[in-house]
Write a protein that holds these residues in place. Structure first.
Motif, PDB file in Angstrom:
ATOM      1  N   MET A 164      36.866  -9.272  -4.630  1.00 28.86           N
ATOM      2  CA  MET A 164      36.313  -8.612  -5.808  1.00 28.86           C
ATOM      3  C   MET A 164      35.284  -9.545  -6.435  1.00 28.86           C
ATOM      4  N   VAL A 165      34.065  -9.058  -6.574  1.00 25.37           N
ATOM      5  CA  VAL A 165      32.987  -9.816  -7.200  1.00 25.37           C
ATOM      6  C   VAL A 165      32.454  -8.984  -8.356  1.00 25.37           C
ATOM      7  N   ASP A 166      32.574  -9.510  -9.585  1.00 23.36           N
ATOM      8  CA  ASP A 166      32.165  -8.755 -10.778  1.00 23.36           C
ATOM      9  C   ASP A 166      32.834  -7.377 -10.809  1.00 23.36           C
ATOM     10  N   ARG A 167      34.126  -7.369 -10.460  1.00 28.65           N
ATOM     11  CA  ARG A 167      34.966  -6.164 -10.495  1.00 28.65           C
ATOM     12  C   ARG A 167      34.568  -5.105  -9.471  1.00 28.65           C
ATOM     13  N   GLU A 168      33.774  -5.505  -8.498  1.00 31.37           N
ATOM     14  CA  GLU A 168      33.361  -4.605  -7.427  1.00 31.37           C
ATOM     15  C   GLU A 168      33.805  -5.191  -6.089  1.00 31.37           C
TER      16      GLU A 168
END
Length: 243
Positions: free
Chosen positions: A137-141
């Motif tokens: 998960m990167v920046d909630r994506e």
């Protein structure tokens, strides 16, 4: 094996259900975790913002669909640089040339027989397994990061900083979790906080490790003997493989 993410796109409900039965049998027999998404048209698939093309391993596309057919949908998938394998399912031979030009993985004729279907899927999964990646998960994506693009990783508090060839990314993951899930075969841990892709190491001199791009990293005393040993073994294995 990681969970396989698969998309089925066919405008006929009966055919989608039939493919679902075959897929359930195939993955159950092999005890492989799978997540399958079903769509009744190419437009429905492309309009679904929650469907991440980059996280899909296999696309099963019917060719003969109204409006946006399977070939056109495949072109759109390719244009978006999705790495998943495309398998066309069709009732005719009209688009064999187009399927070949799109570098589709396979082309299955209807009515679909389980024996042929399972062979094609098995071969497709072999290629998927060879491409190693991690989902984070990167920046909630959700992001899929291919391990061949990673030079090294380092922990900063509870965060894992992933140094790629072209960019850097951050996610929440411990070094132990990274090494347990992704790093045992392909990464060399050189300190409590840093693990390096074995393929990106140029040399080890003293307590310094140099990457192919010249970056110098320090090896902690605790990891020095193991790092030298594993690096030597990796070079030997790589040399033998090239003979």
């Amino acid at each position: 094996m990681k969970k396989i993410k698969l998309v089925v796109c066919d405008d006929e409900l009966v055919q989608r259900k039939f493919l679902g039965v075959l897929l359930e049998r195939f993955f159950k027999e092999r005890m492989i975790p799978v997540e399958i998404s079903y769509y009744g048209s190419g437009e429905e698939f492309l309009e679904n913002k929650e469907q991440d093309l980059n996280l899909t391993d296999l696309f099963l596309l019917d060719i003969f669909m109204p409006n946006l057919n399977g070939i056109e949908l495949a072109r759109e998938i390719k244009e978006r640089n999705a790495p998943g394998k495309i398998i066309f399912i069709t009732g005719g031979n009209d688009y064999v040339t187009e399927a070949f030009e799109l570098k589709a993985f396979s082309y299955i004729q209807k009515p679909v027989e389980y024996e042929k279907f399972s062979k094609v899927l098995s071969h497709a999964l072999e290629t998927v397994e060879k491409v190693k990646y991690m989902e984070v998960m990167v920046d909630r994506e959700p992001e899929r990061i291919y391990l061949e693009d990673v030079e090294y990783v380092e922990t900063m508090g509870r965060r894992l900083l992933i140094h790629l060839h072209e960019d850097d990314m951050e996610t929440y993951m411990s070094m132990k979790a990274f090494m347990d899930q992704h790093g045992k075969d392909d990464f060399l841990q050189i300190s409590r906080y840093i693990a390096v892709s074995k393929d990106c190491i140029q040399r080890i001199t003293g307590r310094s490790l140099f990457l192919q791009d010249g970056t110098e990293l320090s090896i902690s005393e605790k990891y020095l003997a193991t790092a030298r040993k594993e690096h030597t073994e990796y070079l030997h294995t790589k040399k033998m493989a090239s003979v």
